[in-house]
Motif scaffolding. Structure first.
Motif, PDB file in Angstrom:
ATOM      1  N   THR A   1       0.848  -1.189   0.000  1.00  0.00           N
ATOM      2  CA  THR A   1       0.000   0.000   0.000  1.00  0.00           C
ATOM      3  C   THR A   1       0.885   1.240   0.000  1.00  0.00           C
ATOM      4  O   THR A   1       1.822   1.327   0.795  1.00  0.00           O
TER       5      THR A   1
ATOM      6  N   SER B   1       2.267   5.023   0.653  1.00  0.00           N
ATOM      7  CA  SER B   1       2.123   5.979   1.752  1.00  0.00           C
ATOM      8  C   SER B   1       1.243   7.136   1.280  1.00  0.00           C
ATOM      9  O   SER B   1       0.953   7.286   0.095  1.00  0.00           O
ATOM     10  N   TRP B   2       0.832   7.974   2.227  1.00  0.00           N
ATOM     11  CA  TRP B   2      -0.039   9.092   1.869  1.00  0.00           C
ATOM     12  C   TRP B   2       0.672  10.061   0.928  1.00  0.00           C
ATOM     13  O   TRP B   2       0.074  10.589  -0.013  1.00  0.00           O
ATOM     14  N   GLU B   3       1.966  10.299   1.145  1.00  0.00           N
ATOM     15  CA  GLU B   3       2.719  11.201   0.281  1.00  0.00           C
ATOM     16  C   GLU B   3       2.787  10.649  -1.148  1.00  0.00           C
ATOM     17  O   GLU B   3       2.609  11.382  -2.129  1.00  0.00           O
ATOM     18  N   GLU B   4       3.053   9.346  -1.250  1.00  0.00           N
ATOM     19  CA  GLU B   4       3.126   8.708  -2.555  1.00  0.00           C
ATOM     20  C   GLU B   4       1.779   8.772  -3.273  1.00  0.00           C
ATOM     21  O   GLU B   4       1.703   9.110  -4.459  1.00  0.00           O
ATOM     22  N   PHE B   5       0.711   8.482  -2.548  1.00  0.00           N
ATOM     23  CA  PHE B   5      -0.622   8.511  -3.136  1.00  0.00           C
ATOM     24  C   PHE B   5      -1.000   9.913  -3.585  1.00  0.00           C
ATOM     25  O   PHE B   5      -1.536  10.101  -4.684  1.00  0.00           O
ATOM     26  N   SER B   6      -0.728  10.912  -2.763  1.00  0.00           N
ATOM     27  CA  SER B   6      -1.106  12.283  -3.122  1.00  0.00           C
ATOM     28  C   SER B   6      -0.313  12.775  -4.325  1.00  0.00           C
ATOM     29  O   SER B   6      -0.845  13.484  -5.179  1.00  0.00           O
ATOM     30  N   GLN B   7       0.958  12.376  -4.429  1.00  0.00           N
ATOM     31  CA  GLN B   7       1.750  12.779  -5.587  1.00  0.00           C
ATOM     32  C   GLN B   7       1.212  12.136  -6.861  1.00  0.00           C
ATOM     33  O   GLN B   7       1.080  12.803  -7.895  1.00  0.00           O
TER      34      GLN B   7
ATOM     35  N   LYS C   1      -2.017  13.912  -7.817  1.00  0.00           N
ATOM     36  CA  LYS C   1      -1.777  15.228  -8.415  1.00  0.00           C
ATOM     37  C   LYS C   1      -1.339  15.105  -9.872  1.00  0.00           C
ATOM     38  O   LYS C   1      -1.808  15.841 -10.747  1.00  0.00           O
TER      39      LYS C   1
END
Length: 58
Positions: A19, A21-27, A30
């Motif tokens: 899964t 991370s939140w940073e990876e998902f948000s990037q 975007k």
């Protein structure tokens, strides 16, 4: 078609997946959103140019 071999390869891939991370998902979100926006903008610009320019002919 070797079903047992296919299933073991699928299981191996799922074990390697993790899964994000939140940073990876948000990037990723975007970048995907920017791509969708650019494709929509290009389509709108093509539509606008075609609506403004005369088609010629009769």
């Amino acid at each position: 078609m070797d079903v047992k071999y296919d299933l073991t390869s699928y299981v191996r891939v799922l074990k390697l997946a993790s899964t994000p991370s939140w940073e990876e998902f948000s990037q990723i979100a975007k970048i995907a959103g920017a791509g969708i926006f650019l494709v929509g903008l290009m389509g709108f610009l093509i539509f606008a140019v075609m609506a403004i320019l005369p088609l010629g002919g009769v």
